[in-house]
Scaffold this motif. Sequence first.
Motif, mmCIF file in Angstrom:
data_model
loop_
_atom_site.group_PDB
_atom_site.id
_atom_site.type_symbol
_atom_site.label_atom_id
_atom_site.label_comp_id
_atom_site.label_asym_id
_atom_site.label_seq_id
_atom_site.Cartn_x
_atom_site.Cartn_y
_atom_site.Cartn_z
ATOM 1 N N ILE A 1 0.822 -1.209 0.000
ATOM 2 C CA ILE A 1 0.000 0.000 0.000
ATOM 3 C C ILE A 1 0.857 1.260 0.000
ATOM 4 O O ILE A 1 1.833 1.362 0.756
ATOM 5 C CB ILE A 1 -0.917 0.022 1.236
ATOM 6 N N LEU B 1 -5.284 0.106 8.781
ATOM 7 C CA LEU B 1 -4.494 -0.882 8.047
ATOM 8 C C LEU B 1 -3.542 -1.643 8.963
ATOM 9 O O LEU B 1 -3.146 -2.774 8.655
ATOM 10 C CB LEU B 1 -3.719 -0.203 6.919
ATOM 11 N N THR C 1 -2.312 -6.558 4.398
ATOM 12 C CA THR C 1 -1.706 -5.368 3.801
ATOM 13 C C THR C 1 -0.377 -5.032 4.456
ATOM 14 O O THR C 1 -0.112 -5.398 5.604
ATOM 15 C CB THR C 1 -2.630 -4.141 3.928
#
Length: 348
Positions: free
Chosen positions: A7, A24, A30
């Motif tokens: 990301i 996140l 992620t």
Amino acid sequence: MTDPIRIAILGASGYTGAELVRLLHGHPNTDVVVLTADRRAGQPLAAVFPHLAHLHLPDLVAIEDVTDWSGVDLVFCALPHATTQAVIEALPERLRVVDLSADFRLEDTAVYAQWYGGPHKAPELQKTAVYGLTELARERVSRARLVANPGCYPTGPQLALMPLIEAGLIDVDDIIIDAKSGVSGAGRAPKEGALHTEVSEGIHAYSVASHRHAPEIEQGLSRAAGRPVLVNFTPHLVPMNRGILCTLYVRPCEGVKAADLLARLGERFAGEPFVKVLPPGTLPHTRHVRGSNLCLIGGVDDRLPGRAILVTVIDNLVKGASGQAIQNMNVMMGLPEAAGLDQAPLFP
């Protein structure tokens, strides 16, 4: 175990950027590999947000210094309005993008120019953008390369009203939206109107009959109605950090009561992880959703004959911004939709 999705967060020094990082951190699939913030380039995120100092994150960099995107799979753009179009247009086409600004929300570029004070800088890219009100656009979001994340004010009213309009249960020419937001909706940049002494111990309406979220709401309601729809929309600033409460005044069709409206919404959102319809007569409070990705909807019959009142609440930084962005990312990448978003509301 599959490799994590890599990301990049562009504009990580704002409130929505910080919420993306916070949420996140709890996401099982992620890895945040790029954080940009031009004015803070070279600093650790801990210098901007000390509450995130315990996380292992890359230092902040300027966008123009990111020349190699090969290590990135998906980009969140949390940049100011009117700056995102050129940035996204310059990104490699293979990158999936969720844009949290208003730059791709309005499908008609002429309407965008009218409300945002200048021409759209990426009209061809606009044609490919999907408006990401996840519960009502899941299939399109799953195929999208670019998702325009909805604005904070439009999220609750569209979730409550679009299914009712599609079912023909309310008069689309008689809708009033009275909205109230916490101060974080104004962003983190210093503004005189957001100072503590300007905001505390009071409430005021602003951008009356001229707020940029009005055409965004009308775009969704018009799509549901199959014809142009205009609404009365008035936002207010209240002295709290988080939360949006929208009171929706509607005229149900003949013989339809608030309980019927709620029943339709209950059917439409049955099984949805984040949209919850309350029993008739029960109204939600902003503190019931603080820190969560929930949207709660309640309603009652008005004491005026032939009218009903619906109330929606969300956390403007989560379901109204970063949480919905992650929800859209999950759908785009084929992940469980609630991944990273299962935090219960914080109370008190």
